[in-house]
Design an enzyme around this catalytic site. Structure first.
Site, PDB file in Angstrom:
ATOM      1  N   HIS A  22      -8.345  68.994 120.162  1.00 56.37           N
ATOM      2  CA  HIS A  22      -6.953  68.673 120.472  1.00 56.37           C
ATOM      3  C   HIS A  22      -6.746  67.166 120.425  1.00 56.37           C
ATOM      4  CE1 HIS A  22      -3.644  68.285 123.687  1.00 56.37           C
ATOM      5  NE2 HIS A  22      -3.084  68.511 122.519  1.00 56.37           N
ATOM      6  N   ASP A  64       0.108  69.305 117.486  1.00 51.58           N
ATOM      7  CA  ASP A  64       0.145  68.910 118.897  1.00 51.58           C
ATOM      8  C   ASP A  64       1.581  68.838 119.411  1.00 51.58           C
ATOM      9  OD1 ASP A  64      -0.284  67.812 121.400  1.00 51.58           O
ATOM     10  OD2 ASP A  64      -1.612  66.227 120.681  1.00 51.58           O
ATOM     11  N   TYR A 112      -2.284  53.187 107.301  1.00 51.09           N
ATOM     12  CA  TYR A 112      -3.691  52.968 106.948  1.00 51.09           C
ATOM     13  C   TYR A 112      -4.563  52.893 108.204  1.00 51.09           C
ATOM     14  CZ  TYR A 112      -2.583  51.716 102.039  1.00 51.09           C
ATOM     15  OH  TYR A 112      -2.183  51.722 100.737  1.00 51.09           O
TER      16      TYR A 112
END
Length: 144
Positions: A22, A64, A112
């Site tokens: 998670h 999530d 990035y």
């Protein structure tokens, strides 16, 4: 082959998806993305589009819902409010599996940086520019 699992999800990627916990993040990136230099483990799926891989992953992995944003894309350089067609496709796929969630665009170098700390990267053969997406893994609820 296994029932109910998209065949594009080979054993290496299935292992990664299962091993993630998670809050861990996985990046699906286009053919131009510097994946090998980013740091995390890279799974190459050169013959597939980022949208096909996103669809396959979301058949198995929850996003999530404990955070404000669980799906991230890269802003167009010089036009941060512009949404490329591939981004609209990402949003449509996410909405099918996780209603109410949307792609949040972040500045190129911030994207990035997030990918550098991701659990893994899936490098696709996606040729559309900005065909990059980062997913934050959620939980499977007991009633699911």
């Amino acid at each position: 082959m296994l029932k109910g699992i998209p065949p594009v999800l080979g054993p290496d990627l299935l292992h990664i998806l299962r091993a993630m916990g998670h809050g861990d993040e996985i990046a699906i990136v286009d053919a131009n993305y510097p994946a090998e230099a980013a740091g995390p483990e890279v799974v190459r799926l050169d013959g597939h589009t980022a949208t096909d891989i996103l669809e396959a992953i979301l058949t198995l992995m929850p996003l999530d819902d404990f955070v404000d944003d669980a799906v991230f894309g890269m802003q167009v350089v010089g036009e941060p409010d512009k949404r490329m067609p591939v981004m609209e496709e990402f949003d449509a796929i996410v909405a099918r599996y996780e209603p109410g969630m949307k792609l949040k665009l972040v500045e190129r170098f911030a994207f990035y940086d997030r990918v550098e700390s991701a659990f893994a990267i899936v490098q696709t053969g996606e040729r559309r520019l900005y065909g990059n997406i980062l997913l934050k893994k959620g939980i499977i609820r007991p009633d699911a």
